[in-house]
Design a protein around this motif. Structure first.
Motif, short mmCIF file in Angstrom:
data_model
loop_
_atom_site.label_atom_id
_atom_site.label_comp_id
_atom_site.label_asym_id
_atom_site.label_seq_id
_atom_site.Cartn_x
_atom_site.Cartn_y
_atom_site.Cartn_z
N UNK A 99 44.51 22.52 -4.03
CA UNK A 99 45.17 21.27 -4.41
C UNK A 99 45.60 21.36 -5.87
N UNK A 100 46.85 21.03 -6.14
CA UNK A 100 47.39 21.08 -7.51
C UNK A 100 47.87 19.70 -7.91
N UNK A 101 47.46 19.26 -9.10
CA UNK A 101 47.92 17.99 -9.67
C UNK A 101 48.36 18.25 -11.10
N UNK A 102 49.24 17.41 -11.60
CA UNK A 102 49.76 17.62 -12.94
C UNK A 102 49.71 16.33 -13.76
N UNK A 103 49.51 16.50 -15.06
CA UNK A 103 49.66 15.39 -16.01
C UNK A 103 48.78 14.19 -15.64
N UNK A 104 47.48 14.43 -15.60
CA UNK A 104 46.54 13.34 -15.36
C UNK A 104 46.50 12.37 -16.55
N UNK A 105 46.65 12.90 -17.74
CA UNK A 105 46.61 12.10 -18.98
C UNK A 105 45.39 11.18 -19.01
#
Length: 232
Positions: free
Chosen positions: A29-35
Motif C-alpha cells: 500500500x502506497x500513500x503520499x503527503x500525509x502532512x
C-alpha cells in the motif's frame, strides 16, 4: 467495486477511493503527503489555529485501508510530516498508533521536501525506492519511466450542469503516476496548472477519488473553469 484497477509499467495496480495505491501482487500500500502535524506547525508559526484533529483522522483512514487490504508493505511517499518539528511534536497517542500500524509490516518513509531527514520512528528512511518495474520517489523527475511520486497534491476540476466539482486525483500517463495527497489538511494543485500539464503526455488520465475512484481524461489548460485558479 469503488476502486479503479489498471496496469502501469507492467504492474497491476489499484487506485483506492481514499487516494491510496494498492499493488496486490506485492501486498503493498502506497500513500503520499500525509502532512501529519500540519495544524501544530501552522499554530507554531503564528498562523490560524485549526482544530488539531487532522493527524488522528489521517491515521484512522490509513488504518482502515490497511485493514481492508491486509497490506504487508507500506510506502509513505514523502511529506509524511508537515515539517520535522511537527514530527517531533506528535502526541504520544499518534506515535503509538503509528507503531501499531507498523507492527508486522515493512514500512518505508520516502524523504520529502517538508521532511527531508529521518525521524525517530520505526521503518526505513530512503530518498527513493526501486521495486520491480517501479520507482517510488517524492517529486517527479523529467525523463523517468515507471515513476510513482506525490508532492503536487493533484486535484481535478470538472464541470457539471449545476457546478464545478473539485476532487483530489491520481494523474498518470505511460511513464509516470502522481498520487493525490492523503492528509486531511492538504490543499492541491489543479491538473490544468502548467506545472502538471507539462509533466504528462497527451493521453494522460486522471483517477478521481471520493466515494468512487473514477478514471477520466486528464483535464488540461483548456478545461480550466473561469472562476478557478489552482485548487490549492
Amino acid at each position: 467495486m469503488n476502486s479503479h484497477s489498471f496496469t502501469f509499467s507492467g504492474a497491476a495496480l489499484t487506485a483506492l477511493p481514499s487516494g491510496a495505491l494498492w499493488w496486490a501482487q506485492r501486498g503493498l500500500l502506497c500513500v503520499s503527503d500525509l502532512h501529519l502535524g500540519k495544524s501544530e506547525r501552522i499554530a507554531r508559526r503564528g498562523g490560524t489555529h485549526l482544530p488539531p484533529y487532522e493527524t488522528q483522522d489521517t491515521l484512522d483512514r490509513l488504518a482502515a485501508d490497511l485493514d481492508a487490504t491486509s497490506a504487508k508493505t507500506v510506502i509513505c511517499l514523502g511529506d509524511s510530516f508537515d515539517d520535522l518539528g511537527a514530527a517531533e511534536a506528535l502526541p504520544e497517542s499518534a506515535r503509538l498508533q503509528i507503531t501499531r500500524l507498523q507492527a508486522g509490516r515493512r514500512w518505508y518513509w520516502i524523504e520529502g521536501n517538508h521532511d527531508p531527514g529521518p525521524v525517530a520512528l520505526g521503518g526505513a528512511h530512503l530518498a527513493e525506492l526501486p521495486l520491480g518495474p517501479l520507482l517510488f520517489r517524492h517529486i517527479a523527475e523529467p525523463g523517468s519511466q515507471g515513476e510513482i511520486s506525490g508532492h503536487y497534491h493533484p486535484k481535478v476540476h470538472l464541470r457539471t450542469r449545476a457546478k464545478t466539482v473539485t476532487r483530489p486525483a491520481f494523474l498518470m500517463d505511460r511513464d509516470r503516476l502522481i498520487l493525490p495527497a492523503y492528509g486531511t489538511y492538504t490543499g492541491g494543485l489543479a491538473s490544468h496548472d502548467p506545472v502538471l500539464d507539462a509533466l504528462f503526455g497527451p493521453d494522460a488520465l486522471a483517477i478521481l477519488t471520493g466515494r468512487q475512484a473514477l478514471a477520466v481524461a486528464m483535464p488540461r489548460g483548456s478545461s480550466r473553469p473561469a472562476a478557478s485558479k489552482s485548487g490549492a
